[in-house]
Design a protein around this motif. Sequence first.
Motif, PDB file in Angstrom:
ATOM      1  N   SER A   1      35.915 -77.436  57.645  1.00  0.00           N
ATOM      2  CA  SER A   1      36.116 -76.007  57.521  1.00  0.00           C
ATOM      3  C   SER A   1      37.413 -75.937  58.040  1.00  0.00           C
ATOM      4  O   SER A   1      37.856 -74.925  57.545  1.00  0.00           O
ATOM      5  N   GLY A   2      38.616 -76.842  58.199  1.00  0.00           N
ATOM      6  CA  GLY A   2      39.665 -76.034  58.007  1.00  0.00           C
ATOM      7  C   GLY A   2      40.135 -76.111  56.820  1.00  0.00           C
ATOM      8  O   GLY A   2      41.220 -75.408  56.686  1.00  0.00           O
ATOM      9  N   VAL A   3      39.967 -77.061  56.165  1.00  0.00           N
ATOM     10  CA  VAL A   3      40.830 -77.094  54.465  1.00  0.00           C
ATOM     11  C   VAL A   3      39.852 -75.626  53.731  1.00  0.00           C
ATOM     12  O   VAL A   3      40.610 -74.768  53.313  1.00  0.00           O
ATOM     13  N   PHE A   4      38.825 -75.196  54.481  1.00  0.00           N
ATOM     14  CA  PHE A   4      38.210 -74.373  53.219  1.00  0.00           C
ATOM     15  C   PHE A   4      38.388 -72.633  54.381  1.00  0.00           C
ATOM     16  O   PHE A   4      39.009 -71.603  53.054  1.00  0.00           O
ATOM     17  N   VAL A   5      38.767 -72.942  54.915  1.00  0.00           N
ATOM     18  CA  VAL A   5      38.799 -71.306  55.983  1.00  0.00           C
ATOM     19  C   VAL A   5      40.902 -71.380  55.580  1.00  0.00           C
ATOM     20  O   VAL A   5      40.907 -69.976  55.105  1.00  0.00           O
ATOM     21  N   GLY A   6      41.126 -72.033  56.048  1.00  0.00           N
ATOM     22  CA  GLY A   6      42.844 -72.384  55.237  1.00  0.00           C
ATOM     23  C   GLY A   6      42.852 -72.071  53.965  1.00  0.00           C
ATOM     24  O   GLY A   6      43.748 -71.143  53.549  1.00  0.00           O
ATOM     25  N   THR A   7      41.955 -71.765  52.705  1.00  0.00           N
ATOM     26  CA  THR A   7      42.412 -72.513  51.674  1.00  0.00           C
ATOM     27  C   THR A   7      42.009 -70.674  51.553  1.00  0.00           C
ATOM     28  O   THR A   7      42.816 -69.678  50.463  1.00  0.00           O
ATOM     29  N   PHE A   8      41.550 -69.392  51.909  1.00  0.00           N
ATOM     30  CA  PHE A   8      41.474 -68.603  51.794  1.00  0.00           C
ATOM     31  C   PHE A   8      42.768 -67.575  52.810  1.00  0.00           C
ATOM     32  O   PHE A   8      42.353 -66.541  52.116  1.00  0.00           O
ATOM     33  N   MET A   9      42.837 -68.511  53.690  1.00  0.00           N
ATOM     34  CA  MET A   9      43.420 -68.009  54.197  1.00  0.00           C
ATOM     35  C   MET A   9      45.157 -67.417  53.832  1.00  0.00           C
ATOM     36  O   MET A   9      46.027 -66.595  53.991  1.00  0.00           O
ATOM     37  N   THR A  10      45.285 -69.038  53.209  1.00  0.00           N
ATOM     38  CA  THR A  10      46.571 -68.642  52.635  1.00  0.00           C
ATOM     39  C   THR A  10      47.016 -68.880  51.391  1.00  0.00           C
ATOM     40  O   THR A  10      47.695 -69.011  50.576  1.00  0.00           O
ATOM     41  N   THR A  11      45.847 -68.832  50.437  1.00  0.00           N
ATOM     42  CA  THR A  11      45.680 -68.567  48.833  1.00  0.00           C
ATOM     43  C   THR A  11      46.858 -67.306  48.073  1.00  0.00           C
ATOM     44  O   THR A  11      47.477 -67.642  47.445  1.00  0.00           O
ATOM     45  N   ASN A  12      46.467 -66.253  49.258  1.00  0.00           N
ATOM     46  CA  ASN A  12      47.049 -65.226  48.697  1.00  0.00           C
ATOM     47  C   ASN A  12      48.475 -65.336  49.135  1.00  0.00           C
ATOM     48  O   ASN A  12      49.078 -64.437  48.149  1.00  0.00           O
ATOM     49  N   LEU A  13      48.892 -65.400  49.743  1.00  0.00           N
ATOM     50  CA  LEU A  13      50.241 -65.365  50.331  1.00  0.00           C
ATOM     51  C   LEU A  13      51.057 -66.443  50.143  1.00  0.00           C
ATOM     52  O   LEU A  13      52.037 -66.107  49.287  1.00  0.00           O
ATOM     53  N   LEU A  14      50.648 -67.319  49.526  1.00  0.00           N
ATOM     54  CA  LEU A  14      51.083 -68.816  48.660  1.00  0.00           C
ATOM     55  C   LEU A  14      51.389 -68.153  47.250  1.00  0.00           C
ATOM     56  O   LEU A  14      52.886 -68.184  46.628  1.00  0.00           O
ATOM     57  N   GLU A  15      51.035 -67.515  46.655  1.00  0.00           N
ATOM     58  CA  GLU A  15      50.847 -66.899  45.685  1.00  0.00           C
ATOM     59  C   GLU A  15      52.033 -65.995  45.311  1.00  0.00           C
ATOM     60  O   GLU A  15      53.133 -66.212  44.481  1.00  0.00           O
ATOM     61  N   LYS A  16      52.404 -65.073  46.272  1.00  0.00           N
ATOM     62  CA  LYS A  16      53.025 -64.277  46.380  1.00  0.00           C
ATOM     63  C   LYS A  16      54.739 -64.871  46.619  1.00  0.00           C
ATOM     64  O   LYS A  16      55.126 -64.567  46.700  1.00  0.00           O
ATOM     65  N   GLY A  17      54.583 -65.421  47.618  1.00  0.00           N
ATOM     66  CA  GLY A  17      55.540 -66.619  48.025  1.00  0.00           C
ATOM     67  C   GLY A  17      56.193 -67.218  46.310  1.00  0.00           C
ATOM     68  O   GLY A  17      56.876 -67.219  46.298  1.00  0.00           O
ATOM     69  N   LEU A  18      55.705 -67.625  45.785  1.00  0.00           N
ATOM     70  CA  LEU A  18      55.694 -68.411  44.925  1.00  0.00           C
ATOM     71  C   LEU A  18      55.859 -67.259  43.545  1.00  0.00           C
ATOM     72  O   LEU A  18      56.986 -67.523  43.169  1.00  0.00           O
ATOM     73  N   GLU A  19      55.809 -65.896  43.746  1.00  0.00           N
ATOM     74  CA  GLU A  19      56.074 -65.575  42.554  1.00  0.00           C
ATOM     75  C   GLU A  19      58.022 -64.742  43.119  1.00  0.00           C
ATOM     76  O   GLU A  19      58.477 -64.554  41.734  1.00  0.00           O
ATOM     77  N   LYS A  20      57.358 -64.050  44.171  1.00  0.00           N
ATOM     78  CA  LYS A  20      59.092 -63.228  44.680  1.00  0.00           C
ATOM     79  C   LYS A  20      59.791 -64.564  44.982  1.00  0.00           C
ATOM     80  O   LYS A  20      61.408 -63.838  45.220  1.00  0.00           O
ATOM     81  N   TYR A  21      59.519 -65.754  45.485  1.00  0.00           N
ATOM     82  CA  TYR A  21      60.737 -66.157  46.289  1.00  0.00           C
ATOM     83  C   TYR A  21      60.523 -67.865  45.758  1.00  0.00           C
ATOM     84  O   TYR A  21      60.806 -68.951  46.004  1.00  0.00           O
ATOM     85  N   PRO A  22      60.487 -67.871  44.376  1.00  0.00           N
ATOM     86  CA  PRO A  22      59.860 -69.267  43.442  1.00  0.00           C
ATOM     87  C   PRO A  22      61.217 -70.931  43.874  1.00  0.00           C
ATOM     88  O   PRO A  22      61.234 -71.512  44.456  1.00  0.00           O
ATOM     89  N   GLU A  23      62.937 -69.829  43.981  1.00  0.00           N
ATOM     90  CA  GLU A  23      63.834 -70.956  44.256  1.00  0.00           C
ATOM     91  C   GLU A  23      63.764 -71.403  45.537  1.00  0.00           C
ATOM     92  O   GLU A  23      63.926 -72.765  46.157  1.00  0.00           O
ATOM     93  N   ALA A  24      63.533 -70.494  46.484  1.00  0.00           N
ATOM     94  CA  ALA A  24      63.421 -71.087  48.333  1.00  0.00           C
ATOM     95  C   ALA A  24      62.426 -72.242  48.470  1.00  0.00           C
ATOM     96  O   ALA A  24      62.124 -72.722  48.873  1.00  0.00           O
TER      97      ALA A  24
END
Length: 275
Positions: A198-221
Amino acid sequence: MKMEWLKTVLKGLWVGSTMTVPGVSGGTMAVVVGVYEDLIHAINGLKDNLKENIGFLLRFVSGAGLGFLIFARIVTLLLEHEVAGPLTRLLFCGVVLGGIPLLVRKSCIRKIGYRHVLCLFAGAFVVFQLAMLPQGLFRNGEGLMFWIVQFIAGVIVAIALILPGISVTHILYIMGIYEMVLQKVYALELLSLLPLASGVFVGTFMTTNLLEKGLEKYPEAVYMAIIGFVAASMFSLIPRYPIRMPILGALIAAGGFVGMYMVTKKVQVRDEMRE
């Protein structure tokens, strides 16, 4: 239509099978078989087209679950064997090292600055903090508090599931629940894994958009932090007792490195073709 359905299941089967090996990133394998971007799009697009995207995700997850289940027993037997156990861990070490060049390439860093070094140490620091947690924290317990701890562990696993380069099973290994999860999966004691799932399920939807934007804006970091995390966490895989066949162990570790490196080269070629 049926062929596309089968392809999605088979891709999930491959990704799930490889995820039983610490050091093999499910995200990286999803990139290799050409399904990573489809997964991210499906997760982020559930609101726009629920029926189509949920169908795609269910096909992929069913294949991945079956693959994980099939190979869980094999890996468990290897780890429990007196001679094969240390050799298997050396294979895992080689696989982890072999995946680092991909992360370096994806970071697109031309020149390393102090910010990159800070991000590198930040990733390593997270590993050391996880290692300092009480032994058995994520494995032992009962009642509501144990459910909460397992749920948090699932959210951490979800982050590894989304980011290419971080192995889900490697995270489980660091938290001390890798072998426990494999054993329960093989024994089909799936209800006991419900808090983690359940943590994996909820965490996936919570973090997907955030991590995707992070990789787009700050890939090096982001990638430098991942490199620090992966490199530091490799020490948890090193066998803690003498190896009976050190030369064979070295060859197996080298084989793991070369195998994973060749896989990541395929990812690089695929990325270059898209560009």
